[in-house]
Design a protein around this motif. Structure first.
Motif, PDB file in Angstrom:
ATOM      1  N   GLN A  81       1.221  -1.377  -0.071  1.00  0.00           N
ATOM      2  CA  GLN A  81       0.358   0.154   0.221  1.00  0.00           C
ATOM      3  C   GLN A  81       0.985   1.102  -0.045  1.00  0.00           C
ATOM      4  N   ILE A  82       0.583   2.105  -0.845  1.00  0.00           N
ATOM      5  CA  ILE A  82       1.840   3.559  -0.652  1.00  0.00           C
ATOM      6  C   ILE A  82       0.597   4.493   0.364  1.00  0.00           C
ATOM      7  N   LYS A  83       1.601   4.402   1.414  1.00  0.00           N
ATOM      8  CA  LYS A  83       0.654   5.500   2.342  1.00  0.00           C
ATOM      9  C   LYS A  83       1.079   6.653   2.505  1.00  0.00           C
ATOM     10  N   ASN A  84       2.139   7.336   2.401  1.00  0.00           N
ATOM     11  CA  ASN A  84       2.449   8.477   2.476  1.00  0.00           C
ATOM     12  C   ASN A  84       3.599   9.338   1.472  1.00  0.00           C
ATOM     13  N   GLN A 115       5.568  12.207   1.132  1.00  0.00           N
ATOM     14  CA  GLN A 115       6.848  11.823   1.613  1.00  0.00           C
ATOM     15  C   GLN A 115       8.427  11.031   0.909  1.00  0.00           C
ATOM     16  N   CYS A 116       7.676  10.999   0.091  1.00  0.00           N
ATOM     17  CA  CYS A 116       8.403  10.264  -1.377  1.00  0.00           C
ATOM     18  C   CYS A 116       9.855  11.880  -2.065  1.00  0.00           C
ATOM     19  N   ILE A 117      10.801  10.726  -1.977  1.00  0.00           N
ATOM     20  CA  ILE A 117      11.749  12.350  -2.651  1.00  0.00           C
ATOM     21  C   ILE A 117      12.368  11.425  -4.451  1.00  0.00           C
ATOM     22  N   GLY A 118      11.686  10.214  -4.865  1.00  0.00           N
ATOM     23  CA  GLY A 118      12.174  10.000  -5.419  1.00  0.00           C
ATOM     24  C   GLY A 118      13.133   9.171  -5.975  1.00  0.00           C
ATOM     25  N   CYS A 119      13.887   9.006  -4.501  1.00  0.00           N
ATOM     26  CA  CYS A 119      15.222   8.294  -3.990  1.00  0.00           C
ATOM     27  C   CYS A 119      15.270   6.867  -5.056  1.00  0.00           C
ATOM     28  N   LEU A 145      17.099  -0.317 -13.345  1.00  0.00           N
ATOM     29  CA  LEU A 145      16.076  -0.227 -12.870  1.00  0.00           C
ATOM     30  C   LEU A 145      14.531  -0.735 -13.857  1.00  0.00           C
ATOM     31  N   LEU A 146      14.971  -0.977 -14.861  1.00  0.00           N
ATOM     32  CA  LEU A 146      14.058  -1.417 -15.561  1.00  0.00           C
ATOM     33  C   LEU A 146      13.524  -3.399 -15.591  1.00  0.00           C
ATOM     34  N   LYS A 147      14.093  -3.917 -14.286  1.00  0.00           N
ATOM     35  CA  LYS A 147      14.128  -4.934 -13.871  1.00  0.00           C
ATOM     36  C   LYS A 147      13.037  -4.617 -12.490  1.00  0.00           C
ATOM     37  N   SER A 148      13.296  -3.732 -12.040  1.00  0.00           N
ATOM     38  CA  SER A 148      11.738  -3.109 -11.067  1.00  0.00           C
ATOM     39  C   SER A 148       9.939  -4.099 -11.102  1.00  0.00           C
ATOM     40  N   ALA A 149       9.873  -4.341 -10.337  1.00  0.00           N
ATOM     41  CA  ALA A 149       8.016  -3.878 -10.584  1.00  0.00           C
ATOM     42  C   ALA A 149       7.233  -3.047 -10.235  1.00  0.00           C
ATOM     43  N   ILE A 150       8.278  -1.484  -9.526  1.00  0.00           N
ATOM     44  CA  ILE A 150       7.494  -1.110  -8.615  1.00  0.00           C
ATOM     45  C   ILE A 150       8.171   0.464  -9.398  1.00  0.00           C
ATOM     46  N   ARG A 151       7.759   1.172 -10.095  1.00  0.00           N
ATOM     47  CA  ARG A 151       8.106   2.080 -10.905  1.00  0.00           C
ATOM     48  C   ARG A 151       7.995   3.830  -9.488  1.00  0.00           C
ATOM     49  N   VAL A 152       9.169   4.539  -9.686  1.00  0.00           N
ATOM     50  CA  VAL A 152       9.107   5.743  -9.022  1.00  0.00           C
ATOM     51  C   VAL A 152       8.875   6.774 -10.285  1.00  0.00           C
ATOM     52  N   LYS A 153       8.508   7.881 -10.812  1.00  0.00           N
ATOM     53  CA  LYS A 153       8.621   8.562 -12.085  1.00  0.00           C
ATOM     54  C   LYS A 153       8.247   9.888 -11.286  1.00  0.00           C
ATOM     55  N   TYR A 163       9.619  20.973 -12.933  1.00  0.00           N
ATOM     56  CA  TYR A 163      10.154  21.165 -11.023  1.00  0.00           C
ATOM     57  C   TYR A 163       9.305  20.881 -10.593  1.00  0.00           C
ATOM     58  N   GLN A 164       8.140  21.575 -10.294  1.00  0.00           N
ATOM     59  CA  GLN A 164       7.222  21.441  -8.833  1.00  0.00           C
ATOM     60  C   GLN A 164       6.219  19.869  -8.957  1.00  0.00           C
ATOM     61  N   GLY A 165       6.727  19.033 -10.259  1.00  0.00           N
ATOM     62  CA  GLY A 165       6.095  18.272 -10.436  1.00  0.00           C
ATOM     63  C   GLY A 165       5.983  17.539  -9.293  1.00  0.00           C
ATOM     64  N   ARG A 166       5.754  15.992  -8.892  1.00  0.00           N
ATOM     65  CA  ARG A 166       4.715  15.288  -7.566  1.00  0.00           C
ATOM     66  C   ARG A 166       5.484  14.204  -8.210  1.00  0.00           C
ATOM     67  N   VAL A 167       5.973  13.550  -7.545  1.00  0.00           N
ATOM     68  CA  VAL A 167       6.432  11.632  -7.824  1.00  0.00           C
ATOM     69  C   VAL A 167       4.745  10.580  -7.843  1.00  0.00           C
ATOM     70  N   VAL A 168       4.858   9.937  -8.498  1.00  0.00           N
ATOM     71  CA  VAL A 168       4.381   8.339  -8.818  1.00  0.00           C
ATOM     72  C   VAL A 168       4.390   7.565  -8.422  1.00  0.00           C
ATOM     73  N   ILE A 169       3.649   6.502  -7.934  1.00  0.00           N
ATOM     74  CA  ILE A 169       4.419   5.277  -7.895  1.00  0.00           C
ATOM     75  C   ILE A 169       3.878   4.202  -8.186  1.00  0.00           C
ATOM     76  N   ASP A 170       3.644   3.136  -9.184  1.00  0.00           N
ATOM     77  CA  ASP A 170       3.354   2.604 -10.194  1.00  0.00           C
ATOM     78  C   ASP A 170       4.205   1.370  -9.324  1.00  0.00           C
ATOM     79  N   ILE A 171       2.435   0.697  -8.374  1.00  0.00           N
ATOM     80  CA  ILE A 171       2.602  -0.454  -7.867  1.00  0.00           C
ATOM     81  C   ILE A 171       1.260  -1.028  -8.039  1.00  0.00           C
ATOM     82  N   CYS A 172       2.002  -2.535  -8.119  1.00  0.00           N
ATOM     83  CA  CYS A 172       0.600  -3.279  -8.269  1.00  0.00           C
ATOM     84  C   CYS A 172      -0.474  -3.353  -7.339  1.00  0.00           C
TER      85      CYS A 172
END
Length: 139
Positions: free
Chosen positions: A11-14, A17-21, A38-46, A51-60
Motif C-alpha cells: 500500500q502507498i501510505k505517505n 514523503q517520497c523524494i524519488g530516491c 531499474l528496468l527490472k523492477s516491478a515497482i516504478r517511481v517517476k 520542477y514542481q512535479g509530484r512523484v508517482v509510484i506505479d505499484i501492483c
C-alpha cells in the motif's frame, strides 16, 4: 494446530514523503530479480513532470482474481492468497497478455529474458524505503 497469518499487500501510505530516491526500485531489481537495472523492477517511481512535479509510484494493487491471471495462457501467473500473484517464471512464454490485461499497467516486461516482471508482494521495497512511503498491510 498451526495458526495461519493473513497475507499482506503493498500500500502507498505517505506519497508526499517520497523524494524519488529509487531505493524501492533498486531493492526490487537487485534483491528480487538479481539485476542492477531499474528496468527490472516491478515497482516504478517517476516524476509527474517539471520542477514542481509530484512523484508517482506505479505499484501492483494486489487484485483478488486479477485480470492478469485470467489472461495468462500458460499459468505463469496464479492468484496469491490475500491478493496479488505468484509468478512461475519457468512457465512464462513472454506473450505480454498479462501486461495488456493489467488494469493499472503495473506489470513490466524484461526484454532481455523475454518475460513479465510482476510484483510478488514480497515487501523488500518496504524495507528499503527511507521515508516509509510504502507499507505492507492486511487487506
Amino acid at each position: 494446530m498451526e495458526e495461519t497469518r493473513p497475507q499482506k499487500i503493498l500500500q502507498i501510505k505517505n506519497l508526499a514523503q517520497c523524494i524519488g530516491c529509487y531505493s524501492c526500485m533498486i531493492a526490487c531489481s537487485t534483491l528480487v530479480h538479481r539485476d542492477f537495472s531499474l528496468l527490472k523492477s516491478a515497482i516504478r517511481v517517476k516524476a509527474s513532470g517539471g520542477y514542481q512535479g509530484r512523484v508517482v509510484i506505479d505499484i501492483c494493487r494486489g487484485c483478488q482474481d486479477g485480470q492478469c491471471v485470467e489472461a495468462c495462457p500458460t499459468n505463469a501467473l496464479t492468484s496469491r492468497d490475500g491478493g496479488g500473484v505468484l509468478f512461475h517464471q519457468d512457465k512464462c512464454n513472454g506473450c505480454k497478455k498479462c501486461i495488456d490485461a493489467c488494469l493499472i499497467s503495473a506489470i513490466a516486461y524484461d526484454k532481455d529474458h523475454k518475460r513479465a516482471i510482476p510484483c510478488l508482494q514480497c515487501g523488500l521495497c518496504v524495507e528499503s524505503c527511507p521515508h516509509q512511503v510504502i507499507k505492507m498491510e492486511v487487506r
